[in-house]
Design an enzyme around this catalytic site. Structure first.
Site, mmCIF file in Angstrom:
data_model
loop_
_atom_site.group_PDB
_atom_site.id
_atom_site.type_symbol
_atom_site.label_atom_id
_atom_site.label_comp_id
_atom_site.label_asym_id
_atom_site.label_seq_id
_atom_site.Cartn_x
_atom_site.Cartn_y
_atom_site.Cartn_z
ATOM 1 C CE LYS A 187 -4.672 -3.097 7.492
ATOM 2 N NZ LYS A 187 -5.279 -2.398 6.653
ATOM 3 C CG ASN A 218 -6.850 1.275 10.561
ATOM 4 O OD1 ASN A 218 -7.510 1.109 11.694
ATOM 5 N ND2 ASN A 218 -5.433 1.620 10.419
ATOM 6 C CG ASP A 228 -5.592 2.341 6.339
ATOM 7 O OD1 ASP A 228 -4.405 2.794 7.706
ATOM 8 O OD2 ASP A 228 -6.400 1.297 6.342
ATOM 9 N N GLY A 268 -8.552 -3.102 -0.835
ATOM 10 C CA GLY A 268 -8.948 -2.632 0.530
ATOM 11 C C GLY A 268 -7.857 -1.078 0.673
ATOM 12 C CB ALA A 269 -5.254 -0.224 -0.323
ATOM 13 C CB ILE A 277 -0.839 3.963 0.010
ATOM 14 C CG1 ILE A 277 -1.116 2.970 -1.485
ATOM 15 C CG2 ILE A 277 -1.968 5.064 -0.757
ATOM 16 C CD1 ILE A 277 -2.167 2.525 -0.786
HETATM 17 P P1 ATR Z 1 -4.726 -4.103 -1.239
HETATM 18 O O1 ATR Z 1 -5.716 -4.995 -0.862
HETATM 19 O O2 ATR Z 1 -3.396 -4.390 -0.532
HETATM 20 O O3 ATR Z 1 -4.813 -3.030 -1.869
HETATM 21 P P2 ATR Z 1 -5.007 -6.079 -3.825
HETATM 22 O O4 ATR Z 1 -6.635 -6.374 -3.308
HETATM 23 O O5 ATR Z 1 -4.028 -7.456 -3.654
HETATM 24 O O6 ATR Z 1 -4.219 -5.100 -2.697
HETATM 25 O O7 ATR Z 1 -5.322 -4.756 -4.562
HETATM 26 C C1 ATR Z 1 -3.691 -4.883 -5.278
HETATM 27 C C2 ATR Z 1 -4.088 -3.661 -6.554
HETATM 28 O O8 ATR Z 1 -3.108 -3.136 -7.420
HETATM 29 C C3 ATR Z 1 -5.121 -3.999 -7.744
HETATM 30 O O9 ATR Z 1 -6.201 -2.875 -7.667
HETATM 31 C C4 ATR Z 1 -4.500 -5.314 -8.783
HETATM 32 O O10 ATR Z 1 -5.300 -4.682 -10.019
HETATM 33 P P3 ATR Z 1 -6.292 -6.131 -10.229
HETATM 34 O O11 ATR Z 1 -7.831 -5.426 -9.326
HETATM 35 O O12 ATR Z 1 -6.589 -5.626 -11.505
HETATM 36 O O13 ATR Z 1 -5.753 -7.229 -9.372
HETATM 37 C C5 ATR Z 1 -3.267 -3.781 -8.500
HETATM 38 N N1 ATR Z 1 -2.404 -4.820 -9.226
HETATM 39 C C6 ATR Z 1 -1.249 -5.642 -8.983
HETATM 40 N N2 ATR Z 1 -0.559 -5.715 -10.025
HETATM 41 C C7 ATR Z 1 -0.734 -4.856 -11.255
HETATM 42 C C8 ATR Z 1 -0.908 -4.671 -12.455
HETATM 43 N N3 ATR Z 1 0.834 -5.729 -12.729
HETATM 44 N N4 ATR Z 1 -0.947 -4.312 -13.362
HETATM 45 C C9 ATR Z 1 -2.237 -3.533 -12.841
HETATM 46 N N5 ATR Z 1 -2.156 -3.554 -12.191
HETATM 47 C C10 ATR Z 1 -2.024 -4.182 -11.080
#
Ligand code: ATR
Length: 276
Positions: free
Chosen positions: A70, A91, A106, A133-134, A216
């Protein structure tokens, strides 16, 4: 049946096998009897810069791009919409007169689904959980729609960076319960609640009556967070609608028909997604 004049589009990912877009667009193509095809295109990251211009030269009308392409897709485009530039990712690509136009639908998809549920975020206090990213797409959409956005994330530094860039406030992850009474719209953009991940453990009791909870995540269709919201009588919005609505602008640009996002489409796309 395709003729020699068929319009072509597809989705580029690496891997791409999990993508639901071919089923989604395939349903619309069939419903409208369009002479066209939408195909999965597995493309490795190192190949993207060569594949995009090649597809355009081969007559494709455009493509969707998904992980991990992306951000790179935006860099490779000749022009980009304000949403794509703000989010820093694209996207949806439209090939036109030898140029690549990038959009991030999105944002449109998230807002369109909120509105389909009767929710207008203008002037509302929205709390966004997550800073990946989301979250960027959701925050950009909500800011664009005039909501007052607060971002919270387990890793606070990521929330601060995102909020500074997109014009939002920041809240400590531990302070979420205190912020709920003034939250009209709560949005989960973290991976918590997704199949194979732990649930998002938040007690929704302090949310005001009439609040909306959007998640989401769309696998499963009903996350534990959404079930809790529905049990409290709140408006609960799953991630499937955003997935369906984000597809509409691309389809319309490539195939010249604006397709409906309706219950039949939801049933077709959700057919193999567990409810809970
Ligand atoms: P995407 O691009 O799909 O949004 P990502 O960049 O991997 O994916 O982001 C995942 C999100 O879920 C992040 O906000 C992450 O928090 P961190 O920045 O602290 O990693 C959050 N997340 C994943 N597992 C988590 C958990 N066990 N508790 C709280 N937040 C979590």
């Amino acid at each position: 049946m395709l003729t020699g004049k068929a319009r072509l589009a597809g989705v580029i990912g690496w891997p791409v096998a999990h993508s639901r877009s071919p089923r989604l667009h395939g349903h619309w193509l069939a419903r409208h009897g369009i002479d066209g095809a939408y195909v999965p295109l597995p493309v490795a990251p190192d190949d993207l810069a060569r594949v995009l211009p090649a597809l355009a030269r081969a007559g494709f009308a455009g493509v969707n791009v998904t992980l991990p392409h992306k951000e790179a897709a935006l860099r490779l485009a000749d022009e980009a919409t304000a949403y794509a530039r703000t989010v820093g990712a694209a996207n949806t690509l439209i090939f036109k007169d030898g140029r690549i136009l990038a959009d991030n639908t999105d944002c449109f998809g998230f807002l369109a689904d909120l509105r389909a549920h009767g929710v207008d975020p203008a002037g509302q206090g929205a709390l966004v959980l997550g800073a990946g990213g989301a979250a960027r797409a959701v925050v950009a959409a909500l800011r664009g729609a005039g909501a007052a956005v607060t971002v919270t994330n387990r890793t606070r530094a990521r929330a601060e960076a995102l909020a500074a860039e997109l014009g939002a406030a920041v809240l400590d992850w531990a302070a979420v319960p205190d912020a709920l009474p003034s939250t009209r719209l709560l949005v989960n953009t973290t991976s918590l609640g997704m199949a194979g991940q732990p649930p998002l453990e938040i007690d929704l009791a302090p949310l005001p009556d009439g609040a909306t909870v959007a998640d989401i995540v769309y696998v499963p269709l009903e996350t534990p967070l959404l079930r809790q919201a529905a049990a409290r009588g709140l408006c609960a919005i799953g991630g499937l609608g955003m997935l369906l609505h984000q597809a509409q602008p691309g389809f319309s640009a490539w195939f010249g028909v604006t397709p409906a996002v309706d219950a039949e489409l939801a049933r077709v796309v959700a057919a193999d997604i567990p409810r809970r």
